[in-house]
Design an enzyme around this catalytic site. Structure first.
Site, PDB file in Angstrom:
ATOM      1  N   THR B 313       5.007 -81.436   6.367  1.00 15.04           N
ATOM      2  CA  THR B 313       6.393 -81.327   5.896  1.00 15.04           C
ATOM      3  C   THR B 313       7.014 -82.719   5.796  1.00 15.04           C
ATOM      4  O   THR B 313       7.689 -83.036   4.817  1.00 15.04           O
ATOM      5  CB  THR B 313       7.226 -80.449   6.862  1.00 15.04           C
ATOM      6  OG1 THR B 313       6.586 -79.180   6.964  1.00 15.04           O
ATOM      7  CG2 THR B 313       8.651 -80.265   6.361  1.00 15.04           C
ATOM      8  N   TRP B 316       5.484 -84.546   2.845  1.00 18.68           N
ATOM      9  CA  TRP B 316       5.980 -84.010   1.573  1.00 18.68           C
ATOM     10  C   TRP B 316       7.260 -84.734   1.166  1.00 18.68           C
ATOM     11  O   TRP B 316       7.493 -84.988  -0.019  1.00 18.68           O
ATOM     12  CB  TRP B 316       6.256 -82.502   1.720  1.00 18.68           C
ATOM     13  CG  TRP B 316       6.756 -81.877   0.445  1.00 18.68           C
ATOM     14  CD1 TRP B 316       6.007 -81.328  -0.554  1.00 18.68           C
ATOM     15  CD2 TRP B 316       8.129 -81.743   0.018  1.00 18.68           C
ATOM     16  NE1 TRP B 316       6.823 -80.877  -1.565  1.00 18.68           N
ATOM     17  CE2 TRP B 316       8.126 -81.115  -1.243  1.00 18.68           C
ATOM     18  CE3 TRP B 316       9.358 -82.103   0.566  1.00 18.68           C
ATOM     19  CZ2 TRP B 316       9.293 -80.817  -1.954  1.00 18.68           C
ATOM     20  CZ3 TRP B 316      10.524 -81.821  -0.130  1.00 18.68           C
ATOM     21  CH2 TRP B 316      10.483 -81.188  -1.371  1.00 18.68           C
ATOM     22  N   HIS B 317       8.069 -85.090   2.159  1.00 20.28           N
ATOM     23  CA  HIS B 317       9.345 -85.727   1.847  1.00 20.28           C
ATOM     24  C   HIS B 317       9.201 -87.169   1.383  1.00 20.28           C
ATOM     25  O   HIS B 317      10.100 -87.697   0.733  1.00 20.28           O
ATOM     26  CB  HIS B 317      10.283 -85.674   3.063  1.00 20.28           C
ATOM     27  CG  HIS B 317      10.915 -84.334   3.238  1.00 20.28           C
ATOM     28  ND1 HIS B 317      10.283 -83.299   3.877  1.00 20.28           N
ATOM     29  CD2 HIS B 317      12.110 -83.844   2.811  1.00 20.28           C
ATOM     30  CE1 HIS B 317      11.072 -82.236   3.858  1.00 20.28           C
ATOM     31  NE2 HIS B 317      12.175 -82.536   3.217  1.00 20.28           N
ATOM     32  N   GLY B 318       8.105 -87.806   1.695  1.00 25.43           N
ATOM     33  CA  GLY B 318       7.943 -89.170   1.221  1.00 25.43           C
ATOM     34  C   GLY B 318       6.696 -89.815   1.773  1.00 25.43           C
ATOM     35  O   GLY B 318       6.188 -89.434   2.826  1.00 25.43           O
ATOM     36  N   PHE B 467      11.737 -87.034  -3.791  1.00 27.57           N
ATOM     37  CA  PHE B 467      10.698 -86.245  -3.137  1.00 27.57           C
ATOM     38  C   PHE B 467       9.878 -85.474  -4.159  1.00 27.57           C
ATOM     39  O   PHE B 467       8.942 -84.842  -3.849  1.00 27.57           O
ATOM     40  CB  PHE B 467      11.324 -85.296  -2.121  1.00 27.57           C
ATOM     41  CG  PHE B 467      12.235 -86.037  -1.177  1.00 27.57           C
ATOM     42  CD1 PHE B 467      11.829 -87.228  -0.624  1.00 27.57           C
ATOM     43  CD2 PHE B 467      13.491 -85.570  -0.893  1.00 27.57           C
ATOM     44  CE1 PHE B 467      12.662 -87.939   0.218  1.00 27.57           C
ATOM     45  CE2 PHE B 467      14.329 -86.262  -0.043  1.00 27.57           C
ATOM     46  CZ  PHE B 467      13.914 -87.450   0.514  1.00 27.57           C
TER      47      PHE B 467
END
Lengths: 155, 467
Positions: B313, B316-318, B467
Site C-alpha cells: 500500500t 503504491w502511493h509512490g 500516484f
C-alpha cells in the site's frame, strides 16, 4: 488469434517503453557548468541573477526543491527578458516546472499586451526546452534565444 | 486536463454532457470513450498510447481466460505480470536503480521517467477485471468500446476512485440519463471542487511555505501548523477529487462507490482505513490480503500478511522509501492494535480514541509528505521542539515564524477543521431540507468563489495525481 494478439501487444508496448526511455537521457554536463555557460552569454549578462524569493514571487515555485536552479531577469520593468536554467529531480518535476513557466508567460503576456508590442512578440516566441531532467526557459531577442538553444544542444 | 481548470469547466464538461444526453442508445459510450481519450491526451499526448494498450491488452486477455480454460491460469499470470511490468517500469525504475546505486561501488547510469498520470489507478482496475474474470465472478466484456470505457472513463481516470468492474458492468450497458442525475451530480461536484480549490490549495500553501523554511529551522508550533495544514490539504485534495469524480459519474448516469467517510473522526487506525481511500483498501483486501490467507491463518502468518499488504500500500502511493516506511508504519500499528491494544482502546471515551487516532495519522503524514526519511525524522524532532537551527540558533517552541503562520492560517485551519467533521455536512443537509433556495444559493456562492480562486491562484497541485 487471441493468444498471438497478447504477445504482439506485449512486444509493441515494450518497444514503446524502450523508445520513451531513450528519448529522455539527461546531458553529462553538470547543471553548474551549464548555468555558467548560459551566464557567459551576452544576453544573459544584461540580466540580473535572482534569488529563491524572486523565483517564488515571479514563477510561483520553490527553487530550493530543485537540485539546480538559476534564474536571471531584466531589472527594467519594461523588458520581459528572463532566463531559467534548472535541473529537476525527475520528469514529474520537469512537467510541474513547465506548467509554472507557461503560467508565468501567460501572466506576462497579459501584462505586456497592448502597450509593449516588441516585448509581447518576445514572449510569444519564448523558449521552453528540455533535455532529460534539464530545462531551459528564455524570453528575449531571436539572437539570444538562438544562442541559448545552441548552448543547450551543445552540452 | 484537470477538473479545476477553466477549460474543463467551461468547454469540455458542457460539450460532453450535451453530446451524451443528445446521442441515443449505445452511441453514448462511444462519445464518452472519445471524450475520455481526448481528456487524457490533453495532458499526456504520448502516454495515451499506454492507456489504449491497457484497454486492448486486458480486453484480449479477459476474452482468452474465458475462452481457453486450460491456459486460463497462465494467461492470468501473464496479464498481471505485463500490467505490473508497465507500472513498475514507469513508476519504480528510478527508485529501484537509485536503491541499487546506494550500495557502495555500484553506479549504474539511469534516469527517471515521467509518471503517466493515473497509471496506478487504471492498472489496478485492469487487474481487478482480469482476476474477476478468472474467478468467474464476472462475465468477460465482449464489447471493446464498453471495456475501454471502463478502463479510461475520464471522471475517475486520473485519481480514482478505483472502480471494480463488477460494480459497473451493468451500468455500462444500461443506465438512465435524466435531469435527476444532473441534479444529484452537480452539488456533489461543486462540493468536491470547493474542497479542492477553497481548502486544499489554501492550506497546501501553508505547508509548502513552512517546509521550504527547512526542517532544521522549524519551531515546534510552526512544524505543527505545517503538518496539520498538510493533514487537511491531503484530505480535501483527495476526497475533493473523489467527490468531483462521483458527481461527474452521476451526471453521466454512473453510480460510483463513496471513497471517503470522514476519516478524521475515526476511533482507531483500523477504523481510519475503513474511511480513507476505501476503494484502495478494498482492492488490497480482495486481491492481495485474502489470497494471502487473510486472517484465517496462524498469528505469525497473519502478521506477515498484514505487513506485506501495508508495504505494498505504501509503495503504491509512490516510489520512495518514505512511502514504504509510511505503509509499514500503518502495518505495525494495525498489528499492535489487533493483538495488543485493541481491546484496551475500545474502553476509552470516544473523543479520546479520536484524538489518539488523529495523532498517529498526523505523524504518518510527516513520513508521507517528507522528501526523505531523514527529513521526516528531523520534522518529527522539530514538532517536539528539538530542531537545531541551521545557523546554530535553535528555534525552540515558538518563534516569529510561528506567530506569522498562526496569524495567517488560523482561520483557514479552523474552517478546514469544521469541514473535516460530519457536522458541516449535516448542517448543509439540514438547510437543504428546510430551504432549497438557501441551499442552492450556498452552492452557487461556492462555485463563484471557486472560479474566482481558480482565476487568481497560481498554486493548485493535485496531490494524488502523482500516484
Amino acid at each position: 488469434m487471441l493468444k498471438a494478439a497478447k504477445y504482439i501487444l506485449t512486444v509493441l508496448v515494450i518497444g514503446f517503453m524502450v523508445l520513451i526511455y531513450l528519448s529522455g537521457v539527461t546531458p553529462q554536463t553538470s547543471i553548474k557548468d551549464f548555468s555558467a555557460q548560459v551566464a557567459e552569454l551576452e544576453g544573459t549578462k544584461a540580466l540580473s541573477a535572482q534569488n529563491e524569493q524572486d523565483a517564488f514571487h515571479y514563477l510561483g515555485i520553490t527553487s530550493t526543491e530543485y537540485p539546480g536552479f538559476y534564474y536571471w531577469r531584466s531589472s527594467d520593468g519594461m523588458d520581459a527578458s528572463e532566463v531559467v536554467v534548472a535541473q529537476c529531480k525527475d520528469q514529474n518535476q520537469v512537467i510541474a516546472l513547465k506548467k509554472a513557466i507557461e503560467k508565468r508567460v501567460k501572466n506576462q503576456l497579459d501584462a505586456f499586451a497592448g502597450y509593449a508590442p516588441e516585448q509581447e512578440d518576445h514572449l510569444k516566441k519564448h523558449l521552453i526546452k528540455t533535455r532529460g531532467d534539464y530545462l531551459l526557459y528564455a524570453v528575449g531577442t531571436d539572437d539570444q534565444i538562438k544562442a541559448l538553444e545552441a548552448t543547450l544542444n551543445g552540452i | 486536463m484537470v477538473f479545476s481548470s477553466p477549460v474543463f469547466l467551461i468547454v469540455f464538461l458542457p460539450v460532453v454532457l450535451l453530446l451524451t444526453y443528445l446521442i441515443p442508445g449505445r452511441g453514448k459510450n462511444i462519445v464518452l470513450l472519445i471524450a475520455s481519450i481526448f481528456f487524457y491526451a490533453w495532458g499526456e499526448p504520448v502516454y495515451v498510447i499506454l492507456m489504449i494498450f491497457a484497454c486492448i491488452f486486458n480486453y484480449v486477455c479477459g476474452l482468452e481466460i474465458s475462452t481457453y480454460k486450460k491456459s486460463a491460469k497462465f494467461t492470468l499470470v501473464f496479464a498481471i505480470a505485463v500490467n505490473l511490468l508497465i507500472l513498475g517500469f514507469f513508476k519504480y525504475w528510478g527508485f529501484i536503480l537509485g536503491t541499487i546505486n546506494s550500495i557502495p561501488g555500484v553506479n549504474i547510469p539511469y534516469h527517471d521517467l515521467p509518471l503517466p498520470i493515473g497509471i496506478s489507478f487504471y492498472t489496478f482496475q485492469a487487474i481487478s477485471y482480469i482476476v474477476d474474470v478468472y474467478r468467474k465472478e464476472t462475465e468477460p466484456q465482449l464489447n471493446i468500446i464498453d471495456f475501454s470505457l471502463y478502463i479510461s472513463m475520464f471522471p475517475q481516470l486520473v485519481a480514482g476512485p478505483i472502480v471494480k468492474y463488477h460494480d459497473i458492468a451493468e451500468q455500462l450497458k444500461t443506465r438512465q440519463l435524466s435531469f435527476e442525475n444532473i441534479k444529484a451530480g452537480v452539488p456533489k461536484f461543486v462540493r468536491g471542487l470547493s474542497k479542492k480549490i477553497l481548502f486544499a490549495d489554501t492550506l497546501g500553501l501553508a505547508y509548502t511555505q513552512i517546509y521550504a523554511l527547512g526542517v532544521d529551522n522549524l519551531a515546534s508550533v510552526t512544524a505543527w501548523i505545517g503538518i496539520i495544514a498538510y493533514t487537511m490539504q491531503i484530505y480535501f485534495d483527495f476526497s475533493g477529487y473523489s467527490d468531483m469524480a462521483i458527481g461527474l459519474g452521476r451526471m453521466l448516469g454512473f453510480e460510483f462507490q463513496p471513497n471517503f467517510n470522514h476519516p478524521y473522526i475515526a476511533k482507531s487506525i483500523t477504523d481510519f482505513w475503513r474511511r480513507w481511500h476505501m476503494s484502495l483498501s478494498t482492492w488490497f483486501r480482495d486481491y492481495v490480503y485474502i489470497p494471502l490467507g487473510g486472517n484465517r491463518v496462524k498469528p505469525a502468518r497473519h502478521i506477515f500478511n498484514m505487513l506485506v499488504v501495508w508495504s505494498l500500500t505504501g509503495l503504491w502511493h509512490g516510489a520512495a522509501w518514505t512511502f514504504v516506511a509510511w505503509g509499514l508504519y500503518y502495518g505495525i500499528i494495525l498489528v499492535i492494535e489487533k493483538y495488543i491494544t485493541g481491546r484496551f482502546i475500545e474502553k476509552l471515551p470516544s473523543i479520546l480514541r479520536i484524538l489518539i487516532t488523529l495523532f498517529f495519522v498526523v505523524i504518518g503524514w510527516v513520513l508521507f509528505s517528507s522528501d526523505t526519511i531523514g527529513d521526516a525524522f528531523n520534522y518529527l524532532i522539530a514538532m517536539f521542539g528539538g530542531a537545531a537551527g541551521s545557523n546554530g540558533v535553535a528555534p525552540g517552541f515558538f518563534d516569529d515564524y510561528s506567530m506569522y503562520y498562526l496569524r495567517t492560517y488560523i482561520i483557514p485551519l479552523l474552517i478546514g477543521g469544521f469541514f473535516c467533521v460530519p457536522f458541516a455536512g449535516n448542517l448543509i443537509a439540514k438547510i437543504q431540507r428546510r430551504s432549497k433556495v438557501i441551499w442552492t444559493i450556498i452552492y452557487i456562492v461556492a462555485m463563484i468563489l471557486c472560479i474566482a480562486f481558480m482565476v487568481s491562484s497560481s498554486y493548485s497541485p493535485f496531490l494524488y495525481f502523482r500516484f
